[in-house]
Design a protein around this motif. Structure first.
Motif, mmCIF file in Angstrom:
data_model
loop_
_atom_site.group_PDB
_atom_site.id
_atom_site.type_symbol
_atom_site.label_atom_id
_atom_site.label_comp_id
_atom_site.label_asym_id
_atom_site.label_seq_id
_atom_site.Cartn_x
_atom_site.Cartn_y
_atom_site.Cartn_z
ATOM 1 N N THR A 135 -4.725 -10.956 12.195
ATOM 2 C CA THR A 135 -4.432 -9.549 11.988
ATOM 3 C C THR A 135 -4.895 -9.178 10.588
ATOM 4 O O THR A 135 -4.865 -10.003 9.680
ATOM 5 N N LEU A 136 -5.304 -7.933 10.437
ATOM 6 C CA LEU A 136 -5.761 -7.487 9.123
ATOM 7 C C LEU A 136 -4.668 -6.776 8.360
ATOM 8 O O LEU A 136 -3.958 -5.949 8.912
ATOM 9 N N LEU A 137 -4.593 -7.079 7.103
ATOM 10 C CA LEU A 137 -3.750 -6.319 6.204
ATOM 11 C C LEU A 137 -4.714 -5.551 5.322
ATOM 12 O O LEU A 137 -5.381 -6.127 4.457
ATOM 13 N N LEU A 138 -4.833 -4.254 5.579
ATOM 14 C CA LEU A 138 -5.872 -3.466 4.935
ATOM 15 C C LEU A 138 -5.299 -2.693 3.759
ATOM 16 O O LEU A 138 -4.290 -2.032 3.888
ATOM 17 N N HIS B 105 -6.438 -0.319 0.084
ATOM 18 C CA HIS B 105 -7.518 0.254 -0.704
ATOM 19 C C HIS B 105 -6.961 0.627 -2.060
ATOM 20 O O HIS B 105 -5.767 0.882 -2.209
ATOM 21 N N HIS C 51 -2.262 -5.218 -4.498
ATOM 22 C CA HIS C 51 -2.609 -5.680 -3.158
ATOM 23 C C HIS C 51 -2.721 -7.200 -3.122
ATOM 24 O O HIS C 51 -2.269 -7.839 -2.178
#
Lengths: 347, 347
Positions: B101-104, B106, B117
DNA sequence: ATGAAAGCGCTAACAT
DNA sequence: ATGTTAGCGCTTTCAT
């Protein structure tokens, strides 16, 4: 490969911090949580140890014990549509301050991918979910209710799930856009709309029709073609329209991607905007001003939509049993030149 | 508010499944992990119980115990730039199949948000990180190395950190773009470049200069103005250029956002493209074909960049000590009409 | 104000 | 093939 025995390059745990600070792990935990009942001096020593060891708590462990994580899921239909990413940006701005992290997922309109995201979110122990539902065939939002996961929907209501919802006044703004076109003298107007099944499509169509009725024009002054919210669909819809013997005077295109496609079709036929055909888009995107003539568009406040959704979720977290609330944000018609208006003019 | 005692609407745990299936929790765990050594019949009963109870494992608990989570962080400078979201899409496509799964996140170019982050990622126990470094002032990527977090960088090398890297052949493609412009007869060319400090800027400038040299033209045939990769910066840069007594014949603009701004400046002066000024952009965006004339641009394979980064990360996960690898993807000059070429022509 | 200890849900080592 | 059990790192009573 094997690490030398006795060395300790592993992540420091709360125990290491406690040891270094000469206190118990409970005290460390309390200091970190900012809970009252922590001696000033102990506090200082703990903080120093944290700094020295570069300690960062293990969020999995914390979440496991506390049965709640500072994690909010965001699931979107499409990452490539700037409207949705603008939304995500708004969510993050609001939630970041509250100490939450976003788990962002997109499903490309596929309900099974959407469901998979829900399951991961549940597995991760997310505190809540901000959802732009795909509402695709077979989409099932019932489990969300069953899990008692706080959800706020954006832009569309999830089929079969009654939750907090933020969206824009699609009907009123479509009405305003068409009214504007009519005031400019356009008569044969067509709406390139999204899929018929979408609420937003229904609303925008209703609004457009109202404008025609308001002006006392015959209903067939407005034609509708349904497309798919994608660039290619917009292109094809416009192609087909321009192939007709009687070309429309003006089009309102119901989202940013379809507008791009429509524009291309118009250019390929060497038609002039707005002299041959006037264009109004939905979604005011960065490229709107780079076009010539610049695009008149219904500006949807994507970021604010996101921020509002986030704050609604925060409210619900504080008060889980509250009755679902709907908030509607106003769109704004950004008049430029593609509609045939002189810049700034707004009849 | 209080739940009736004895009722059990709480999330089922592995123990509930075990009980229902009449096996031990270890067996359940094994079945779920797909590990050999699970009786066919027991397996079936477990699966049935999982289904009946709608059991989903607690990922925090699993991660805590297994000390590794199927979670990959992606941190980007900007969610609004389609180049980056295209990249994220590519990453997800590749990683999703592998069960991650991605933990996005910015950072809007802000190093402190970027660091935050990183800390969350560490706290969450992410297995790896795909990073487009901001390389902003004060950015510090050293902790990543210290944490031994597998990282692959995209588009730019993180200052001070030697890791796997995927990027595009910026130099060669800038060179090709300028060569193309020269072949079309343009002489006074200007490059609206990104910030001087960025590697990509340096590379693109070098490439552009090479093209001029290759053609045997005097070096001052190419002027450079540095801007900021944002729309507004592109506008200002172009404004300034057009205000000069000697207007350039052609511009190469070093990213999609600045191209938008530059286009607007050109239109506002009522200049024709490409007759008065030819334009080539970097990044081939969806709106490129909606422009008139359609935009010639250096197409960067954003999605593939993302996919490549993901597969590089998977490799590194399998072989952590491998020496860092660089892969360079080819850009492609997408010739349309804004450069003055007839469509399809590529001298 | 602080510490000892229980246990969150799970995996993996070990036993059978 | 399957069960028992010891923790993973943390928060949170309950004592003191």
């Amino acid at each position: 490969m094997a690490r030398a025995r006795g060395s300790k390059p592993a992540r420091p745990t709360i125990r290491d911090v406690a040891e270094k600070a000469g206190v118990s792990i409970a005290t460390v935990s309390r200091v970190l949580a900012g809970i009252a009942g922590a001696g000033a001096e102990a506090k200082e020593r703990v903080l120093a140890a944290v700094e020295a060891l570069q300690y960062h708590p293990d969020l999995s462990a914390r979440g496991l014990r506390a049965r709640q994580r500072k994690l909010i899921g965001v699931v979107l239909p499409d990452l490539q549509n700037p409207f949705f990413t603008g939304l995500a940006q708004g969510v993050e701005e609001e939630l970041c301050d509250a100490g939450f992290t976003l788990l962002l997922g997109h499903c490309d309109g596929k309900p099974d991918r959407e469901r998979r995201h829900f399951e991961v979110l549940r597995g991760e122990g997310a505190a809540g979910l901000i959802l732009v539902p795909s509402n695709g065939p077979g989409a099932d939002y019932a489990p969300l209710a069953q899990w008692e996961l706080p959800v706020v929907a954006v832009d569309r209501a999830p089929r079969g799930l009654d939750v907090d919802l933020v969206n824009t006044d699609n009907r009123a703004s479509a009405r305003e856009a068409v009214r504007h076109l009519i005031a400019l003298g356009h008569r044969e107007i067509v709406l390139i709309n999204g899929p018929e099944a979408f609420d937003v499509s229904v609303e925008r169509l209703a609004g457009a029709r109202e404008a025609v009725a308001d002006a006392g024009l015959p209903p067939d002054s407005l034609a509708v073609v349904h497309s798919d919210f994608h660039q290619d669909g917009g292109f094809k819809a416009m192609e087909q329209l321009l192939g007709r013997p009687q070309r429309p005077h003006a089009v309102l295109v119901a989202n940013n991607l379809m507008t791009l496609g429509a524009l291309q079709a118009i250019h390929e036929r060497r038609l002039r905007i707005p002299e041959d055909i006037a264009v109004v888009g939905f979604d005011d995107m960065p490229w709107a001003t780079a076009l010539w003539p610049p695009l008149t568009a219904v500006a949807q406040p994507a970021t604010e939509l996101g921020r509002t959704a986030a704050s609604l979720l925060l409210d619900r977290l504080a008060e889980p049993r509250r009755v679902p609330r709907h908030v509607i944000l106003r769109n704004r018609l950004q008049v430029r030149a593609s509609c045939g208006a002189r810049a700034g003019q707004n009849p």
